[in-house]
Design a protein around this motif. Structure first.
Motif, PDB file in Angstrom:
ATOM      1  N   ILE A 128      14.931 -17.290  17.779  1.00 15.17           N
ATOM      2  CA  ILE A 128      15.299 -17.019  19.037  1.00 15.17           C
ATOM      3  C   ILE A 128      16.707 -16.354  19.020  1.00 15.17           C
ATOM      4  O   ILE A 128      17.558 -17.069  18.895  1.00 15.17           O
ATOM      5  CB  ILE A 128      15.174 -18.133  20.100  1.00 15.17           C
ATOM      6  CG1 ILE A 128      13.778 -18.989  20.060  1.00 15.17           C
ATOM      7  CG2 ILE A 128      15.462 -17.815  21.261  1.00 15.17           C
ATOM      8  CD1 ILE A 128      13.454 -20.115  20.519  1.00 15.17           C
TER       9      ILE A 128
ATOM     10  N   THR B 206      19.447 -14.923  22.038  1.00 20.09           N
ATOM     11  CA  THR B 206      19.394 -14.691  23.267  1.00 20.09           C
ATOM     12  C   THR B 206      21.145 -14.711  23.528  1.00 20.09           C
ATOM     13  O   THR B 206      21.797 -15.177  22.887  1.00 20.09           O
ATOM     14  CB  THR B 206      19.054 -16.086  23.903  1.00 20.09           C
ATOM     15  OG1 THR B 206      19.224 -16.028  25.511  1.00 20.09           O
ATOM     16  CG2 THR B 206      19.861 -17.331  23.409  1.00 20.09           C
TER      17      THR B 206
ATOM     18  N   ALA C 158      18.384 -19.797  28.458  1.00 18.40           N
ATOM     19  CA  ALA C 158      17.169 -19.142  28.270  1.00 18.40           C
ATOM     20  C   ALA C 158      16.521 -19.405  26.812  1.00 18.40           C
ATOM     21  O   ALA C 158      15.384 -19.652  26.335  1.00 18.40           O
ATOM     22  CB  ALA C 158      17.054 -17.894  28.273  1.00 18.40           C
TER      23      ALA C 158
ATOM     24  N   ALA D  84      13.077 -21.469  25.655  1.00 16.40           N
ATOM     25  CA  ALA D  84      12.162 -20.952  24.606  1.00 16.40           C
ATOM     26  C   ALA D  84      11.817 -21.961  23.642  1.00 16.40           C
ATOM     27  O   ALA D  84      10.818 -22.229  23.048  1.00 16.40           O
ATOM     28  CB  ALA D  84      12.735 -19.755  24.267  1.00 16.40           C
TER      29      ALA D  84
ATOM     30  N   LEU E 174      12.477 -13.516  18.653  1.00 13.13           N
ATOM     31  CA  LEU E 174      12.198 -13.469  19.883  1.00 13.13           C
ATOM     32  C   LEU E 174      13.576 -12.803  20.566  1.00 13.13           C
ATOM     33  O   LEU E 174      14.338 -13.839  20.522  1.00 13.13           O
ATOM     34  CB  LEU E 174      11.703 -14.710  20.888  1.00 13.13           C
ATOM     35  CG  LEU E 174      11.627 -14.883  22.253  1.00 13.13           C
ATOM     36  CD1 LEU E 174      10.759 -13.659  22.809  1.00 13.13           C
ATOM     37  CD2 LEU E 174      10.999 -15.810  22.619  1.00 13.13           C
TER      38      LEU E 174
ATOM     39  N   ILE F 102      15.733 -12.249  23.648  1.00 10.25           N
ATOM     40  CA  ILE F 102      15.899 -12.590  24.919  1.00 10.25           C
ATOM     41  C   ILE F 102      17.171 -12.179  25.772  1.00 10.25           C
ATOM     42  O   ILE F 102      18.217 -11.922  25.077  1.00 10.25           O
ATOM     43  CB  ILE F 102      15.834 -14.139  25.273  1.00 10.25           C
ATOM     44  CG1 ILE F 102      14.580 -14.795  24.674  1.00 10.25           C
ATOM     45  CG2 ILE F 102      16.023 -14.628  26.834  1.00 10.25           C
ATOM     46  CD1 ILE F 102      14.412 -16.212  24.529  1.00 10.25           C
TER      47      ILE F 102
ATOM     48  N   ALA G  63      11.963 -10.511  25.889  1.00  6.14           N
ATOM     49  CA  ALA G  63      11.750 -11.196  27.042  1.00  6.14           C
ATOM     50  C   ALA G  63      12.998 -10.734  27.839  1.00  6.14           C
ATOM     51  O   ALA G  63      14.116 -11.199  27.580  1.00  6.14           O
ATOM     52  CB  ALA G  63      11.604 -12.690  27.152  1.00  6.14           C
TER      53      ALA G  63
ATOM     54  N   THR H 112       8.771 -13.837  30.689  1.00 13.43           N
ATOM     55  CA  THR H 112       9.796 -14.977  30.445  1.00 13.43           C
ATOM     56  C   THR H 112       9.676 -15.507  29.044  1.00 13.43           C
ATOM     57  O   THR H 112       8.702 -15.223  28.256  1.00 13.43           O
ATOM     58  CB  THR H 112       9.033 -16.368  31.366  1.00 13.43           C
ATOM     59  OG1 THR H 112       7.723 -16.619  30.835  1.00 13.43           O
ATOM     60  CG2 THR H 112       8.808 -15.686  32.756  1.00 13.43           C
ATOM     61  N   PRO H 113      10.481 -16.316  28.605  1.00 15.10           N
ATOM     62  CA  PRO H 113      10.723 -16.841  27.294  1.00 15.10           C
ATOM     63  C   PRO H 113       9.368 -17.692  26.899  1.00 15.10           C
ATOM     64  O   PRO H 113       8.621 -17.583  25.894  1.00 15.10           O
ATOM     65  CB  PRO H 113      11.816 -17.528  27.336  1.00 15.10           C
ATOM     66  CG  PRO H 113      12.786 -17.084  28.270  1.00 15.10           C
ATOM     67  CD  PRO H 113      11.885 -16.684  29.437  1.00 15.10           C
TER      68      PRO H 113
END
Length: 886
Positions: free
Chosen positions: A299, A301, A306, A310, A374, A376, A406, A430-431
């Motif tokens: 992840i 971000t 956030a 996640a 991911l 974010i 996201a 959304t996450p």
């Protein structure tokens, strides 16, 4: 019927509406208006004796007055008119009808089917919304809106869901290739449409809303074939219905219908989701991100909150977050400020400029161990979101698909989100939704891997079917529903399942004591009663009895407890068995029952007396092999205990797999087997042993291979014979034959390969070899001839194969014999067997496509009664030879 004339239904050249009207609010008026408002370019006819014109178009009073037979007819007329109209249209040449009309009685539906049958006409409905094919502008429905053209096909049993999906998809600019409302599906069903859509070039993914399945084998065959070609995603209603029910056996109680649907969907390589939102999320993810093979997620971000959301979603979904190792941490330290998170989620801090995004993303993408990423982003005043998107996209495009995004917010990130979506990056609002999508992808990939995994063979000996059947027949002959424990264990032993020694004795202390002296102490004592299946529930079990005195007391205590709890129960005696001392054993339950839809099912989970309470069980459809048994066990929580912990070594799981395979074979061989519990089955590092078992029988056949939703291995086609001085076996191919099949292909001369598949390639990837060895015996056959070589290893000498269309009108055959064995008559032998098999399956004709220069194959075909197809196009380099079998 299956795919016959479905092209007329989904891509017709002309359409007629019976009951077309101008009455506001009527179904006929709505269908006519939708059809006229679309972009459909073919002729459109209105039929209604009460009108002469509609919207300036001539209206015909009857079908007989139409200028031509329509490809597709929509019936919006009273129920009593449907069957006569079907008969009239069939005689005219129409081959597809949508019965929009609701309220047909069973007799009226059957009359419509009977009227359609002589013309091989297809009926959709009754009581359905209709069908839409946006790429040809066809809206043959009474839906409230049209569909946008796209690559997703949606098939639904619920008309309300059809209109809801239409509205939902249009508001999000999601296009559809076809949308079909099945209604009461008296003819066209899921299996038919899966078969058709699997080869539809305009359909990229197939979405299903399923309430029930009425032809399970057709559904499973079609679903497995379709899922090999493209993603098939299912919303199944009724997850929390009457899935768990009271039953006499633990297996019967646990194997509720919904988890059986789960098992069927998984076995077919499809993906099940719970909501319409997840349906489209999964479709979009599989379209954009299916090539990603990552097992872990990183992840990235610009906001700690956030990232935590996640990570929490990942924990709930069972998604593993990648652990950054030392080298990756060093590279991230060089790219990020000192106060970054130093962990996954990788928090690059809210004040991150563009170059911090690109530096971090490039570092993560350069390390395969980071898995999928991911991305974010929450909007800030520091830098424009679209600038970040433009800077990151070249990094994302440079490699394999590894990035999900996201973009949090709305207007401030709209352009950035659009840039990512246009570049093919899967984006989520959304996450949490992004993490759920990644979890869906992992589930889908596991289901797909089950389809193409090369299984290994069981170590089970050939079962003693006669001995097992004798136990069931004895109970049936006496009118008993349940076998005694010793009888049930005899069935298990006949199938190679280890059982603890058990002596059945009369209900007297003297007999019990004599049995214990024979077996040796300590022993277990259990009541035997044809009226009691769960012995421990009524105090009918005593364990760890070390001497005669304690055993004699146990006899009195059990009799008193059972008479108090079940005064009506008949007491037939006791069983005495030695206590099993397996200190590292886990208690497992293995069972079988009959599902009302999919037939025989197999269960595995944590065993003991509290199996319903622990609720640790998984089910699978037979037939099973080692790979499928392994997958079944992996879905239980007890599998983690079986893997070993502390002073408990890993269990010998192959022994458990072989028990599951044995139960699968019982279900195939014993048609009167209705329920089976092996509980507990002890499993440890040395193997497995059944301590207790119960079997229920049915006077009517409920199991047996022909009742499986997936046709099992057709062992009746295994034959051993002499050929050219060798003993050979001709048999159907097995999934376990992949390695042997690869060796066979590697020995072929390139020219022989070209004659067979019209190209010289001999090396095939695992996925293609799996497709050749893991066949659907209901629609395909591959007969191999094998023998032992000089070293005693089995080798394949030749293969003959057929693949039939779903309607079994014809099957295409192909034969290849090892290059050094040609001319010895093996091809004739194999083709003759193939003809015999095709005829037994009701296939109308056998067809071969042969290169014109392949004169030996053409000569062989002629010798067995194949004739050239007179309709063969001239000038082709191929010959089509046909043998009518009917």
């Amino acid at each position: 019927m299956t795919i016959r004339h479905l092209d007329r239904l989904l891509t017709p050249g002309s359409v007629a509406v019976f009951g077309a009207s101008d009455r506001i609010g009527s179904v006929g008026a709505t269908v006519w208006r939708n059809l006229r408002a679309g972009r459909f370019a073919g002729p459109v006819y209105a039929v209604n004796p009460k009108h002469s014109t509609l919207d300036g178009v001539a209206v015909y009073a009857t079908a007989g007055q139409l200028p031509a037979a329509p490809d597709l007819a929509l019936l919006c007329t009273p129920a009593h008119t449907v069957a006569p109209l079907v008969a009239e249209l069939g005689a005219l040449g129409t081959r597809a009808v949508v019965i929009v009309t609701a309220g047909l009685t069973p007799a009226q539906k059957q009359a419509a089917l009977d009227a359609a049958k002589p013309h091989l006409m297809r009926l959709l409905g009754p009581n359905c919304i209709g069908v839409l094919s946006p790429h040809i502008g066809l809206n043959a429905s009474f839906a409230h809106t049209d569909a946008l053209p796209g690559e997703l096909a949606f098939v639904s049993q619920s008309g309300a869901l059809v209109t809801a999906v239409l509205d939902w998809a249009r508001s999000r600019d999601i296009g559809l290739s076809h949308l079909v409302s099945l209604g009461d599906h008296c003819d066209v069903d899921f299996g038919d449409l899966l078969d058709h859509l699997a080869s539809d070039a305009r359909t990229r993914s197939i979405l299903l809303y399923v309430e029930s399945v009425e032809s399970p084998r057709k559904f499973m065959s079609a679903a497995r074939a379709a899922a090999r070609n493209k993603p098939v995603i299912v919303v199944k209603a009724g997850r929390f219905g009457n899935g768990v029910r009271a039953a006499a056996s633990h297996t019967g109680a646990l194997a509720g219908s919904d988890i059986v649907y789960d098992a069927a969907i998984r076995r077919a390589g499809m993906l099940r989701v719970d909501t319409l939102q997840e349906l489209f999320t999964a479709a979009e993810t599989l379209a954009r991100f299916r090539g990603n093979r990552s097992e872990t997620l990183t992840i990235m971000t610009n906001g700690g909150g956030a990232g935590v959301m996640a990570a929490d979603a990942a924990a709930r979904a069972g998604v593993t977050l990648a652990e950054p190792d030392g080298p990756l941490l060093e590279r991230l330290n060089a790219a990020l400020p000192a106060n970054w998170s130093h962990a996954n989620p990788v928090d690059i801090i809210g004040d991150a400029p563009v170059d911090r995004y690109t530096a971090t993303l490039s570092t993560l993408l350069a390390d395969p161990a980071a898995g999928a990423v991911l991305f974010i982003h929450a909007p800030t005043a520091i830098v424009r979101s679209d600038d970040i998107a433009r800077a990151c996209l070249p990094l994302i495009r440079a490699g394999e698909p590894r990035v999900m995004s996201a973009w949090l917010g709305d207007g401030a990130v709209a352009q950035a989100r659009q840039l990512f979506e246009q570049a093919g990056v899967p984006d989520y609002p959304t996450p949490e939704e992004a993490v759920r999508a990644f979890a869906m992808l992992q589930t889908y990939r596991r289901n797909q891997e089950t389809l193409i995994e090369a299984p290994s063979a069981s170590e089970n000996p050939a079962p003693d079917v006669v001995s097992a059947s004798r136990q069931l027949d004895a109970a049936l002959g006496e009118g008993r529903a349940w076998l005694g424990e010793h009888e049930a264990k005899a069935v298990l032993q006949a199938y190679g399942v280890p059982v603890v020694s058990t002596l059945a004795v009369a209900a007297s202390a003297d007999a019990v004591l004599a049995a214990a002296r024979e077996l040796g102490y300590p022993v277990a004592l259990k009541i035997v009663s044809r009226d009691i299946t769960h012995k421990s529930d009524v105090g009918g079990v005593r364990l760890d009895l070390h001497d005669a005195a304690s055993l004699a007391r146990a006899v009195d205590e059990i009799l008193a407890a059972v008479r108090a709890a079940r005064p009506d129960a008949r007491i037939d005696g006791f069983t005495v068995q030695p206590m099993v001392r397996w200190p590292h054993a886990q208690e497992v339950i293995v069972g079988a029952s009959i599902d009302s839809v999919f037939g025989p099912v197999i269960l595995c989970g944590q065993g003991g007396t509290a199996v319903e309470v622990t609720a640790d069980s998984a089910v699978a459809l037979p037939p099973l092999n080692r790979s499928l048994a392994r997958e079944l066990v992996s879905r239980t929580r007890v599998s983690r205990l079986l893997a070993g912990y502390r002073d408990h070594p890993p269990a010998r799981l192959d022994a458990l797999y072989d028990v599951l395979i044995a139960v699968s074979q019982m279900l195939a061989d014993l048609p009167h087997l209705a329920e089976l519990d092996i509980n507990p089955l002890y499993v440890d590092e040395t193997g497995a042993i059944a301590l207790d078992a119960r079997i229920r029988v049915s006077s009517e056949p409920v199991a047996g291979a022909e009742r499986f939703a997936i046709l099992p291995y057709p062992s009746q086609w295994v034959r051993t014979q002499a050929w050219n001085g060798r003993t050979i076996t001709v048999r159907p191919i097995r999934p376990e034959d992949e390695a042997q099949h690869r060796r066979f292909l590697e020995k072929l001369d390139p020219e022989d390969v070209r004659m067979r598949i019209f190209q010289t390639r001999r090396e095939l990837p695992h996925s293609e070899l799996a497709r050749l060895t893991q066949i659907d015996y209901d629609r395909e056959m591959a007969l191999i001839a094998e023998a032992s070589d000089a070293q005693g290893m089995l080798e394949t000498l030749g293969v003959a194969r057929t693949v039939s269309d779903p309607d079994r009108i014809e099957a295409e055959f192909a034969i290849i014999v090892r290059s050094d064995l040609k001319g010895g008559g093996l091809g004739t032998l194999l083709l003759d067997r193939l003809v015999e098999h095709a005829r037994s399956r009701g296939i109308g004709r056998l067809v071969g496509i042969v290169l014109r220069e392949n004169t030996p194959m053409l000569k062989l075909a002629r010798s067995l009664g194949f004739e050239p197809d007179p309709a063969e196009p001239p000038g082709s380099g191929l010959r089509r030879v046909v043998k009518v079998l009917g």
